[in-house]
Design a protein around this motif. Structure first.
Motif, PDB file in Angstrom:
ATOM      1  N   HIS A 170      -0.311   4.765  -9.960  1.00 16.95           N
ATOM      2  CA  HIS A 170       0.969   5.487 -10.001  1.00 16.95           C
ATOM      3  C   HIS A 170       1.031   6.312 -11.298  1.00 16.95           C
ATOM      4  CE1 HIS A 170       5.299   6.245 -10.145  1.00 16.95           C
ATOM      5  NE2 HIS A 170       5.357   5.903  -8.869  1.00 16.95           N
ATOM      6  N   PRO A 171       1.620   7.515 -11.252  1.00 21.37           N
ATOM      7  CA  PRO A 171       1.652   8.312 -12.487  1.00 21.37           C
ATOM      8  C   PRO A 171       2.415   7.654 -13.636  1.00 21.37           C
ATOM      9  CG  PRO A 171       2.964   9.343 -10.712  1.00 21.37           C
ATOM     10  CD  PRO A 171       2.151   8.249 -10.100  1.00 21.37           C
ATOM     11  N   ASP A 172       3.322   6.734 -13.328  1.00 27.88           N
ATOM     12  CA  ASP A 172       4.112   6.081 -14.372  1.00 27.88           C
ATOM     13  C   ASP A 172       3.429   4.767 -14.769  1.00 27.88           C
ATOM     14  OD1 ASP A 172       6.097   4.573 -15.753  1.00 27.88           O
ATOM     15  OD2 ASP A 172       7.672   5.720 -14.755  1.00 27.88           O
TER      16      ASP A 172
ATOM     17  N   TYR B 253       0.828  -1.215   0.000  1.00 26.99           N
ATOM     18  CA  TYR B 253       0.000   0.000   0.000  1.00 26.99           C
ATOM     19  C   TYR B 253       0.862   1.264   0.000  1.00 26.99           C
ATOM     20  CZ  TYR B 253      -3.713   3.189   1.703  1.00 26.99           C
ATOM     21  OH  TYR B 253      -4.612   4.214   1.863  1.00 26.99           O
ATOM     22  N   THR B 254       2.113   1.143   0.449  1.00 29.20           N
ATOM     23  CA  THR B 254       3.035   2.280   0.497  1.00 29.20           C
ATOM     24  C   THR B 254       3.304   2.861  -0.885  1.00 29.20           C
ATOM     25  OG1 THR B 254       4.098   1.469   2.493  1.00 29.20           O
ATOM     26  CG2 THR B 254       5.430   2.915   1.119  1.00 29.20           C
ATOM     27  N   PHE B 255       3.236   2.010  -1.907  1.00 32.31           N
ATOM     28  CA  PHE B 255       3.456   2.494  -3.269  1.00 32.31           C
ATOM     29  C   PHE B 255       2.099   2.908  -3.865  1.00 32.31           C
ATOM     30  CE2 PHE B 255       6.878  -0.377  -2.074  1.00 32.31           C
ATOM     31  CZ  PHE B 255       7.951   0.490  -2.224  1.00 32.31           C
ATOM     32  N   ASN B 256       2.087   3.478  -5.039  1.00 36.12           N
ATOM     33  CA  ASN B 256       0.819   3.998  -5.565  1.00 36.12           C
ATOM     34  C   ASN B 256       0.045   2.994  -6.405  1.00 36.12           C
ATOM     35  OD1 ASN B 256       2.609   6.230  -4.811  1.00 36.12           O
ATOM     36  ND2 ASN B 256       0.895   7.498  -5.436  1.00 36.12           N
ATOM     37  N   GLN B 257       0.569   1.752  -6.447  1.00 37.25           N
ATOM     38  CA  GLN B 257      -0.143   0.642  -7.057  1.00 37.25           C
ATOM     39  C   GLN B 257      -0.677   0.987  -8.463  1.00 37.25           C
ATOM     40  OE1 GLN B 257      -2.470   0.466  -3.088  1.00 37.25           O
ATOM     41  NE2 GLN B 257      -2.689  -1.570  -3.968  1.00 37.25           N
TER      42      GLN B 257
ATOM     43  N   VAL C 230       3.900  -2.958 -13.025  1.00 43.22           N
ATOM     44  CA  VAL C 230       4.567  -3.738 -11.982  1.00 43.22           C
ATOM     45  C   VAL C 230       3.568  -4.104 -10.886  1.00 43.22           C
ATOM     46  CG1 VAL C 230       6.330  -3.660 -10.153  1.00 43.22           C
ATOM     47  CG2 VAL C 230       6.864  -2.785 -12.434  1.00 43.22           C
TER      48      VAL C 230
ATOM     49  N   LEU D 126      13.091  -0.628 -15.824  1.00 38.39           N
ATOM     50  CA  LEU D 126      12.350   0.462 -15.178  1.00 38.39           C
ATOM     51  C   LEU D 126      13.257   1.227 -14.204  1.00 38.39           C
ATOM     52  CD1 LEU D 126       9.748   1.980 -14.433  1.00 38.39           C
ATOM     53  CD2 LEU D 126       9.147   0.075 -12.922  1.00 38.39           C
TER      54      LEU D 126
ATOM     55  N   LYS E 251       3.835   8.225  -1.399  1.00 39.11           N
ATOM     56  CA  LYS E 251       2.475   8.092  -1.943  1.00 39.11           C
ATOM     57  C   LYS E 251       1.872   9.441  -2.331  1.00 39.11           C
ATOM     58  CE  LYS E 251      -0.921   4.547  -1.552  1.00 39.11           C
ATOM     59  NZ  LYS E 251      -1.814   3.776  -0.740  1.00 39.11           N
ATOM     60  N   ARG E 252       2.689  10.504  -2.325  1.00 40.56           N
ATOM     61  CA  ARG E 252       2.191  11.832  -2.693  1.00 40.56           C
ATOM     62  C   ARG E 252       3.037  12.382  -3.841  1.00 40.56           C
ATOM     63  NH1 ARG E 252      -1.169  13.594   1.937  1.00 40.56           N
ATOM     64  NH2 ARG E 252      -0.712  12.258   3.696  1.00 40.56           N
TER      65      ARG E 252
ATOM     66  N   GLU F 242       4.393   2.238 -16.338  1.00 37.82           N
ATOM     67  CA  GLU F 242       5.178   1.017 -16.129  1.00 37.82           C
ATOM     68  C   GLU F 242       5.182   0.594 -14.662  1.00 37.82           C
ATOM     69  OE1 GLU F 242       8.986   0.546 -18.169  1.00 37.82           O
ATOM     70  OE2 GLU F 242       8.328   2.092 -19.574  1.00 37.82           O
ATOM     71  N   VAL F 243       5.085   1.563 -13.757  1.00 36.29           N
ATOM     72  CA  VAL F 243       4.978   1.203 -12.338  1.00 36.29           C
ATOM     73  C   VAL F 243       3.598   0.570 -12.086  1.00 36.29           C
ATOM     74  CG1 VAL F 243       5.120   2.013  -9.951  1.00 36.29           C
ATOM     75  CG2 VAL F 243       6.637   2.991 -11.674  1.00 36.29           C
TER      76      VAL F 243
ATOM     77  N   ALA G 230      -0.742  10.626  -7.857  1.00 36.84           N
ATOM     78  CA  ALA G 230       0.263  11.470  -7.204  1.00 36.84           C
ATOM     79  C   ALA G 230      -0.366  12.787  -6.771  1.00 36.84           C
ATOM     80  CB  ALA G 230       1.414  11.725  -8.163  1.00 36.84           C
TER      81      ALA G 230
ATOM     82  N   PHE H  68      -1.636   8.486   5.717  1.00 38.22           N
ATOM     83  CA  PHE H  68      -1.932   8.575   4.286  1.00 38.22           C
ATOM     84  C   PHE H  68      -3.155   9.464   4.028  1.00 38.22           C
ATOM     85  CE2 PHE H  68       0.247   4.335   4.378  1.00 38.22           C
ATOM     86  CZ  PHE H  68       1.301   4.662   3.548  1.00 38.22           C
TER      87      PHE H  68
ATOM     88  N   ALA I  65      -3.263   4.925  -5.733  1.00 31.71           N
ATOM     89  CA  ALA I  65      -3.334   6.358  -5.422  1.00 31.71           C
ATOM     90  C   ALA I  65      -2.667   7.152  -6.538  1.00 31.71           C
ATOM     91  CB  ALA I  65      -2.628   6.652  -4.101  1.00 31.71           C
TER      92      ALA I  65
END
Lengths: 297, 297
Positions: free
Chosen positions: A84-86, A77-81, A92, B48, B12-13, A88-89, A120, B274, A118
């Motif tokens: 994410h704005p990218d 959950y720490t990442f934007n899953q 992943v 990446l 996450k921001r 390719e992320v 950005a 968050f 989430a």
């Protein structure tokens, strides 16, 4: 209604089924568990995951535990899953979810859920009220693909967990209803996981609009599972029930019954600071389980 | 002494350098950064990571930012890292660190640090005072191997961040001194990262023994970097300096000077729920940076 515990309280402490299975069964007196991907990261190598899935099955069986579902924890959950704005992320994160389904199925866990992602933040701190159409369509497309992957791996039901912030999705009842419509016909059902610290968050929803009543009434049988925690509605606290707060377990059970959710499983989901001592954590979770179990029985 | 900010508040921001670089340089008025692996997971695919490392370099240069080091964030810290009870999970954590070094070096970041790991808890809640000799020797062997890997990837210095709990290592000054001895001669230096919320945690260290004075005096030039946060010494809060607490920035700066640490960089490391809104986070970090910068200048 079925009552169990999410293994969030075991994170970085009772990290193997050899450790958590007897704790849940004998010390908490529960037989229903929601597994957390904070204990096993689906990004780990296949050979290791296969062995850990076997261990999980073995110890769950030996202790008479049913693992209802597996949920995303704080680490992923720490990442934007998936938002994410990218792109390719996002890919992943989508690949990570497929691995999560494979691990769950191989551990004998039929259902998987968690928050979706989430967007950005902006440098000026302004938070958009709406996800862009492009991001939303991409998210729905990924949810359809994920349902296909999950089915192929042997998972039978997926859950979206709405979170109380504009950067994630969905965060209102109307957004959730639209999403439910848009993922209708997916290869396996996408349902919702409600959480007592999310729908009640007053800084976002306002003192009078906040509440689980609206979420339960509107989503009805689209709700597949519920997280309970103690909280003050000012943050998503994930306190246990030795703390005082504004969640009344009896009212929570009554609300489920009033909305046709008497068979919907409820999981205690609590988090502790890493530095808190183990014995006070065990004691607090034990007392919370003892308090909640008769209410939901 | 050099003062900068750990990107923990961006998690996450403001997740890409395009977002955080102007925020740090123009809004906070800082030019020194500690990168967080909560923004880029070294487990992501090489192609990446290479692109993200290039982006990081480009935006740091464009905004005149120096990235002093890269630190483990909450996502990786959630697992038990190099002290997980399963040796194969330790191997995965060791492999993750090597990837972290590679990413850091390719992004132009010469130093990497964070906590090392946590042993599992016992079902009875009792916490051992000592790491077993076998676990300790395994940890030291891994630290030597990691220094070799880091050097091969192009990293020049590593940091251990002591945390205030018996399950992690080291948690006392004496343990840290012994560890420093035992990793002497590693291919690149292992130094320490102290944190104002760790050495001061009264529930573990007691009201009178707790304190940064003992850590600074005993470790001296083995300290490579310091994290500052506001906290009440009752938990590892990671509050910003708009909150009231027991950390006095002027006293912190004086303590560094008194211990020959006038050139040791200090990073503000703060975390937010968050669900807290973006604009209040920016405002609080801005006010904290404005308060701290002249104190450490």
């Amino acid at each position: 209604m079925p009552f169990g515990v999410n293994l969030s309280f075991c994170v970085k402490r009772w990290v193997t089924p050899e450790l958590w299975a007897p704790l849940v069964r004998e010390d908490l007196g529960l037989d229903l568990v929601q597994f957390s991907f904070d204990l096993v990261d689906p990004a780990w190598p296949d050979v290791l995951l296969d062995r850990l899935a076997g261990d999980l099955r073995k110890h769950a069986r030996a202790h008479g535990l049913t693992i209802h579902s597996a949920f995303i924890g704080l680490a992923h959950y720490t990442f934007n899953q998936l938002l994410h704005p990218d792109p390719e992320v996002r890919d992943v994160a989508e690949a990570w979810m497929k691995r999560a389904y494979r691990f769950a199925a191989s551990a004998g866990i039929a259902r998987v859920g968690g928050p979706l992602g989430a967007v950005a933040s902006r440098r000026d701190g302004r938070e958009a009220e709406q996800l862009s159409a492009v991001d939303y369509e991409d998210l729905i497309a990924r949810m359809h693909r994920l349902a296909g992957s999950a089915r192929a791996e042997g998972v039978s039901e997926l859950y979206v967990e709405p979170t109380p912030m504009r950067r994630e999705w969905p965060w209102t009842v109307d957004q959730a209803l639209k999403m439910a419509d848009d993922v209708k016909g997916a290869e396996i059902p996408w349902k919702f996981c409600l959480d007592w610290g999310h729908g009640t968050f007053e800084p976002l929803y306002g003192r009078y609009r906040a509440g689980m009543e609206a979420w339960c009434a509107a989503l009805g049988d689209r709700i597949g599972v519920i997280h309970i925690q103690q909280t003050d509605f000012q943050y998503d606290r994930h306190w246990d029930f030795t703390e005082s707060g504004r969640v009344d377990p009896a009212a929570a059970a009554a609300l489920q019954r009033a909305n046709g959710l008497a068979a919907t499983p409820v999981f205690l989901e609590v988090f502790y600071p890493f530095e808190r001592d183990d014995s006070s954590v065990i004691d607090a979770v034990k007392r919370s389980a003892a308090l909640l179990q008769p209410v939901f029985a």
